[in-house]
Design a protein around this motif. Sequence first.
Motif, PDB file in Angstrom:
ATOM      1  N   HIS A  13       0.829  -1.218   0.000  1.00 43.13           N
ATOM      2  CA  HIS A  13       0.000   0.000   0.000  1.00 43.13           C
ATOM      3  C   HIS A  13       0.857   1.260   0.000  1.00 43.13           C
ATOM      4  CE1 HIS A  13      -4.117  -1.512   0.183  1.00 43.13           C
ATOM      5  NE2 HIS A  13      -3.602  -2.552   0.808  1.00 43.13           N
ATOM      6  N   ASN A  14       1.974   1.231   0.692  1.00 45.40           N
ATOM      7  CA  ASN A  14       2.865   2.401   0.667  1.00 45.40           C
ATOM      8  C   ASN A  14       3.409   2.646  -0.742  1.00 45.40           C
ATOM      9  OD1 ASN A  14       2.597   2.977   3.399  1.00 45.40           O
ATOM     10  ND2 ASN A  14       4.321   1.668   3.986  1.00 45.40           N
ATOM     11  N   ILE A  15       3.736   1.557  -1.449  1.00 44.15           N
ATOM     12  CA  ILE A  15       4.232   1.687  -2.826  1.00 44.15           C
ATOM     13  C   ILE A  15       3.133   2.258  -3.725  1.00 44.15           C
ATOM     14  CG2 ILE A  15       5.025   0.413  -4.872  1.00 44.15           C
ATOM     15  CD1 ILE A  15       6.306  -1.611  -2.853  1.00 44.15           C
ATOM     16  N   GLY A  18       2.639   5.854  -3.760  1.00 47.97           N
ATOM     17  CA  GLY A  18       3.730   6.675  -4.276  1.00 47.97           C
ATOM     18  C   GLY A  18       4.696   7.181  -3.226  1.00 47.97           C
ATOM     19  N   LYS A  19       4.834   6.470  -2.109  1.00 43.48           N
ATOM     20  CA  LYS A  19       5.706   6.937  -1.029  1.00 43.48           C
ATOM     21  C   LYS A  19       7.186   6.651  -1.285  1.00 43.48           C
ATOM     22  CE  LYS A  19       2.238   6.696   2.643  1.00 43.48           C
ATOM     23  NZ  LYS A  19       1.891   6.116   3.971  1.00 43.48           N
ATOM     24  N   PRO A  35       3.579   3.662  -9.033  1.00 41.72           N
ATOM     25  CA  PRO A  35       2.979   4.613  -9.986  1.00 41.72           C
ATOM     26  C   PRO A  35       4.051   5.212 -10.893  1.00 41.72           C
ATOM     27  CG  PRO A  35       2.389   5.111  -7.687  1.00 41.72           C
ATOM     28  CD  PRO A  35       3.519   4.125  -7.657  1.00 41.72           C
ATOM     29  N   ASP A  36       3.658   5.597 -12.107  1.00 43.60           N
ATOM     30  CA  ASP A  36       4.568   6.250 -13.060  1.00 43.60           C
ATOM     31  C   ASP A  36       5.870   5.454 -13.232  1.00 43.60           C
ATOM     32  OD1 ASP A  36       2.742   8.406 -13.288  1.00 43.60           O
ATOM     33  OD2 ASP A  36       3.545   9.271 -11.451  1.00 43.60           O
ATOM     34  N   LEU A  37       5.736   4.165 -13.432  1.00 44.43           N
ATOM     35  CA  LEU A  37       6.899   3.289 -13.531  1.00 44.43           C
ATOM     36  C   LEU A  37       7.751   3.655 -14.751  1.00 44.43           C
ATOM     37  CD1 LEU A  37       8.360   0.762 -12.427  1.00 44.43           C
ATOM     38  CD2 LEU A  37       6.871  -0.625 -13.882  1.00 44.43           C
TER      39      LEU A  37
END
Length: 461
Positions: A13-15, A18-19, A35-37
């Motif tokens: 969930h942290n990933i 976007g953390k 996100p935005d890989l």
Amino acid sequence: SGLSLRERYEEWHNISEGKFNVVIGSRGAVFAPQPDLGLIILDEEHEWTYKQTERTPRYHARDVAIRRASMSDGIVILGSATPDVVTTYRARMNEYQLVELPNRIRPSKESEQFHPKIQNALAKVSIVDLREELKAGNRSILSRLLLSEIENAIELKHKIILYVNKRGSSQSVQCRLCGFVVKCNRCSVSMTYHHTDDRIVCHRCGSSRRFNGNCPNCQKHSLKPLGIGTQKIEQEVRKLFDNVGIVRWDSDTVRNFSDHQNLLKQFLEEENQILIGTQMVAKGLDVPSVSLVGVVNADIGLNIPDLRSSERSFQLLCQVAGRAGRGDIDGKVIIQTYSPDNKTISLGAAQNYHEYYAKEIEFREAFLYPPFSTMARLLYQGSDKDEVRKKAEKDSIYLRDIIRTHRLSDVRIVGPAPSGIEKLRGKYRWEIELLAKDIASILRYVRVNRDVIVDVDPVSS
């Protein structure tokens, strides 16, 4: 893979929120919801452990990475000193962009910061013919040359790695009178003797029992461990060098990530000069004070009935040879073998990837193996040996009829035949291999049920 389910849940969930800018992980990390890989790096891309083999979905992290990057307009970097043959082929066909690093790069000593310095020389490699050692009356695990080089390295206070691709004290347990080989009751593989707890163990399912020396076939007290493993080497080396610190690193001495850290820390200590281990010591270790690597038996794993056995043996030889001479000390590698003329061993000793690739790709093309086709394995398994065989034979006839009826000229069937490990964890196993340029053309006719596993691009038996 070292995280608890709760920790994994929280990280996921942290990933996704976007953390983190960077996610580091093993095979399953390729699915991290970043996100935005923009970039995915697969280090040691040739490693077969990037393929999930034990359960569905049987994905390969490399294929998933390439697909994910294409969906986000990102980039994938596949890194390896000995790339997968299929990867190199695709690079040469301009499907991938090839970037080569022909020399080792090391940080300069002048500063704590990284100032790259080219290090040209690879370790000097010598091949020892173990047949000649036997003719000369040397029955030791260590050849005369390797023993001499170990003594020199110890005297110079250098560090040494001894590699063998087998844990335990032996490769098998055999009766000296009737020739009976002790096998696991649940798997059709030889059991391995472990000296430290005096047990024989199946390295496939983990079952074990006390070793008493009695042969179950002829009832004589004549069972004897044969071959060598890490424990046997440790036992012999301790006898020869009782005043030298020795560390053993294999899956019997590690249970979690901290065990790896502790063993590496032990080896780095000044008093510990010899590291004995399996594949764990062949990859990634960067210890500048290692001047000598000894491959105790390069033949292990070379002749197993697997398409990639030669490729894996070559890769491991190159990887382990690369552990020597990574600092300012010149490196030496001694490879012991009963097959010194084998091209896999001679080219692995020379660390000549380009020539090895040329020979291997020629072999693959002649037999239409990947990358000139896609392979799929149909694995049949069950508790009744005859039923499993009959099911595989029936499907083989059915699929050959399909090929004729639909004129699928580019499809080839191999088998049915017993799997490389015919019995595993109590189940008998037969298989059919399908090879085709368009594998979907035949897979759509495969009748799948709970006793049949379909594995596209299999990497092991």
